[in-house]
Write an enzyme that holds these catalytic residues in place. Sequence first.
Site, PDB file in Angstrom:
ATOM      1  N   ASP A 163      18.154  35.978 -12.040  1.00 42.15           N
ATOM      2  CA  ASP A 163      17.105  36.794 -11.404  1.00 42.15           C
ATOM      3  C   ASP A 163      17.711  37.584 -10.249  1.00 42.15           C
ATOM      4  O   ASP A 163      18.842  37.329  -9.820  1.00 42.15           O
ATOM      5  CB  ASP A 163      15.915  35.929 -10.933  1.00 42.15           C
ATOM      6  CG  ASP A 163      16.349  34.747 -10.096  1.00 42.15           C
ATOM      7  OD1 ASP A 163      17.248  34.912  -9.259  1.00 42.15           O
ATOM      8  OD2 ASP A 163      15.788  33.643 -10.274  1.00 42.15           O
ATOM      9  N   THR A 204      13.833  29.234 -16.539  1.00 42.28           N
ATOM     10  CA  THR A 204      14.668  30.374 -16.135  1.00 42.28           C
ATOM     11  C   THR A 204      15.953  30.406 -16.953  1.00 42.28           C
ATOM     12  O   THR A 204      16.359  31.451 -17.470  1.00 42.28           O
ATOM     13  CB  THR A 204      14.986  30.275 -14.619  1.00 42.28           C
ATOM     14  OG1 THR A 204      13.755  30.309 -13.904  1.00 42.28           O
ATOM     15  CG2 THR A 204      15.888  31.392 -14.156  1.00 42.28           C
ATOM     16  N   LYS A 225      13.927  39.224 -13.937  1.00 46.77           N
ATOM     17  CA  LYS A 225      13.044  38.145 -14.397  1.00 46.77           C
ATOM     18  C   LYS A 225      11.661  38.271 -13.764  1.00 46.77           C
ATOM     19  O   LYS A 225      11.538  38.697 -12.621  1.00 46.77           O
ATOM     20  CB  LYS A 225      13.693  36.805 -13.994  1.00 46.77           C
ATOM     21  CG  LYS A 225      12.788  35.598 -14.038  1.00 46.77           C
ATOM     22  CD  LYS A 225      13.509  34.345 -13.520  1.00 46.77           C
ATOM     23  CE  LYS A 225      12.829  33.746 -12.317  1.00 46.77           C
ATOM     24  NZ  LYS A 225      13.390  32.481 -11.841  1.00 46.77           N
ATOM     25  N   ARG A 258      11.312  26.449  -1.479  1.00 49.68           N
ATOM     26  CA  ARG A 258      10.742  27.619  -2.175  1.00 49.68           C
ATOM     27  C   ARG A 258       9.395  28.019  -1.585  1.00 49.68           C
ATOM     28  O   ARG A 258       8.818  29.003  -1.971  1.00 49.68           O
ATOM     29  CB  ARG A 258      10.619  27.325  -3.675  1.00 49.68           C
ATOM     30  CG  ARG A 258      11.976  27.406  -4.382  1.00 49.68           C
ATOM     31  CD  ARG A 258      11.884  26.956  -5.810  1.00 49.68           C
ATOM     32  NE  ARG A 258      11.628  25.530  -5.917  1.00 49.68           N
ATOM     33  CZ  ARG A 258      11.465  24.883  -7.073  1.00 49.68           C
ATOM     34  NH1 ARG A 258      11.535  25.548  -8.204  1.00 49.68           N
ATOM     35  NH2 ARG A 258      11.258  23.579  -7.091  1.00 49.68           N
ATOM     36  N   GLN A 259       8.895  27.212  -0.625  1.00 49.35           N
ATOM     37  CA  GLN A 259       7.649  27.589   0.072  1.00 49.35           C
ATOM     38  C   GLN A 259       7.995  27.946   1.507  1.00 49.35           C
ATOM     39  O   GLN A 259       7.522  27.340   2.458  1.00 49.35           O
ATOM     40  CB  GLN A 259       6.649  26.431   0.021  1.00 49.35           C
ATOM     41  CG  GLN A 259       6.202  26.123  -1.411  1.00 49.35           C
ATOM     42  CD  GLN A 259       5.152  25.042  -1.426  1.00 49.35           C
ATOM     43  OE1 GLN A 259       4.170  25.125  -0.705  1.00 49.35           O
ATOM     44  NE2 GLN A 259       5.354  24.023  -2.238  1.00 49.35           N
ATOM     45  N   ARG A 306       8.040  35.885 -13.221  1.00 49.71           N
ATOM     46  CA  ARG A 306       7.405  34.582 -13.446  1.00 49.71           C
ATOM     47  C   ARG A 306       5.916  34.696 -13.102  1.00 49.71           C
ATOM     48  O   ARG A 306       5.562  35.248 -12.063  1.00 49.71           O
ATOM     49  CB  ARG A 306       8.046  33.508 -12.569  1.00 49.71           C
ATOM     50  CG  ARG A 306       7.505  32.107 -12.900  1.00 49.71           C
ATOM     51  CD  ARG A 306       7.866  31.111 -11.824  1.00 49.71           C
ATOM     52  NE  ARG A 306       9.289  30.805 -11.765  1.00 49.71           N
ATOM     53  CZ  ARG A 306       9.877  29.790 -12.393  1.00 49.71           C
ATOM     54  NH1 ARG A 306       9.177  28.989 -13.157  1.00 49.71           N
ATOM     55  NH2 ARG A 306      11.172  29.581 -12.256  1.00 49.71           N
ATOM     56  N   ASP A 316       0.819  -1.224   0.000  1.00 50.06           N
ATOM     57  CA  ASP A 316       0.000   0.000   0.000  1.00 50.06           C
ATOM     58  C   ASP A 316       0.851   1.271   0.000  1.00 50.06           C
ATOM     59  O   ASP A 316       0.329   2.376   0.114  1.00 50.06           O
ATOM     60  CB  ASP A 316      -0.947   0.015   1.207  1.00 50.06           C
ATOM     61  CG  ASP A 316      -0.193   0.019   2.529  1.00 50.06           C
ATOM     62  OD1 ASP A 316       1.053  -0.024   2.515  1.00 50.06           O
ATOM     63  OD2 ASP A 316      -0.851   0.084   3.593  1.00 50.06           O
TER      64      ASP A 316
HETATM   65  C1  R5P Z   1      14.046  30.944  -8.578  1.00 46.38           C
HETATM   66  O1  R5P Z   1      13.980  31.959  -7.919  1.00 46.38           O
HETATM   67  C2  R5P Z   1      15.160  29.947  -8.481  1.00 46.38           C
HETATM   68  O2  R5P Z   1      16.365  30.547  -8.083  1.00 46.38           O
HETATM   69  C3  R5P Z   1      15.366  29.239  -9.805  1.00 46.38           C
HETATM   70  O3  R5P Z   1      15.744  30.186 -10.760  1.00 46.38           O
HETATM   71  C4  R5P Z   1      14.116  28.557 -10.242  1.00 46.38           C
HETATM   72  O4  R5P Z   1      13.552  27.815  -9.205  1.00 46.38           O
HETATM   73  C5  R5P Z   1      14.380  27.671 -11.440  1.00 46.38           C
HETATM   74  O5  R5P Z   1      13.176  27.098 -11.834  1.00 46.38           O
HETATM   75  P1  R5P Z   1      12.890  26.746 -13.338  1.00 46.38           P
HETATM   76  O6  R5P Z   1      13.996  25.877 -13.840  1.00 46.38           O
HETATM   77  O7  R5P Z   1      11.563  26.040 -13.280  1.00 46.38           O
HETATM   78  O8  R5P Z   1      12.756  28.036 -14.090  1.00 46.38           O
END
Ligand code: R5P
Length: 297
Positions: free
Chosen positions: A164, A222, A188, A94-95, A190, A35
């Site tokens: 970025d 990116t 940059k 990232r969260q 997003r 499971d």
């Molecule tokens: C963003 O702020 C991070 O430093 C990376 O640039 C980002 O997570 C890269 O993600 P992806 O390859 O999906 O653009």
Amino acid sequence: MVKIFSGSSNKSLANKVSESLNTSLSPLEITIFPDGERRVRVVDSVVDQDTVVIQSTAAPVDENYMELFFIVDALKRSSAKSVTAVIPYLGYQRQDHIFRDGEAVSLDVVIKALVAAGASRVVTFDLHSIKIPEQFSIPVTHLSALPLFAEKINKEDAVLVSPDMGGIRRIKILSELLGNMPYATIVKNRDLDTGEVIAEKIEGKVSKNAIIIDDMISSGKTIVAAANLLSKNGAEDIIAMATHAVFSNGVSSTLQNSAVSKVIVTDSIEIPKEKHFPKLEVLSIADIIAKELATSN
Ligand code: R5P
């Protein structure tokens, strides 16, 4: 001597770390039931011993985290004196805060679970934000792969590029390591709903050779957006370097068919064979981890 254990996510890195320390991994039984539930068992005695568990919490992120919590719990219940969690790639980083009303702070939740399971210390690499260690209630050692990248960089007619504004600190450190090598930054944007990336403009001078430095590559959008903008602005050879090969599906062909001539990453995340591509080179962070463990245990 510290005892080193490995989760299932990055055994090859864990083996390299233990080789570098002239030891071998301590045995661990990990059973996966039909499971999907996991059972973890520490085989040898760890009573009053310092222990280390190596686990990258990349995809499958939740499974790798749960396994890590269980290993830490098993070590504590077996009376280990300390448990250092070496998490070369820290999932959910990232969260780390609320971006939009109503969101969970996912990183906070996994930190609480890790500490509750019994981890005494964390060793990790190139975090997305330098403020993340402050979110932990246990010591965090924040290591970097930048010295490995510095060794690979040819400075002739070249510029370091952050894709970025969030990467400026990283690029400044690398520039200093390389004797104040010139650097530029891309502005940059997003779209949080679609994930689409727009590289708007470059701040700084572009040279013939450009080296993009990032903490991670996930979709590759990116890197592609940055490379296209650099190419339009006169860069002839563009290399991308990033610590964490998060590599979501489809990234290999995106990067192979992009304007970059080479993509250099580390083994902080194990890259499955099917995601390798000709332009990819993987450097190992094993010696950096081994050195840290040798000096701190
Ligand atoms: C963003 O702020 C991070 O430093 C990376 O640039 C980002 O997570 C890269 O993600 P992806 O390859 O999906 O653009």
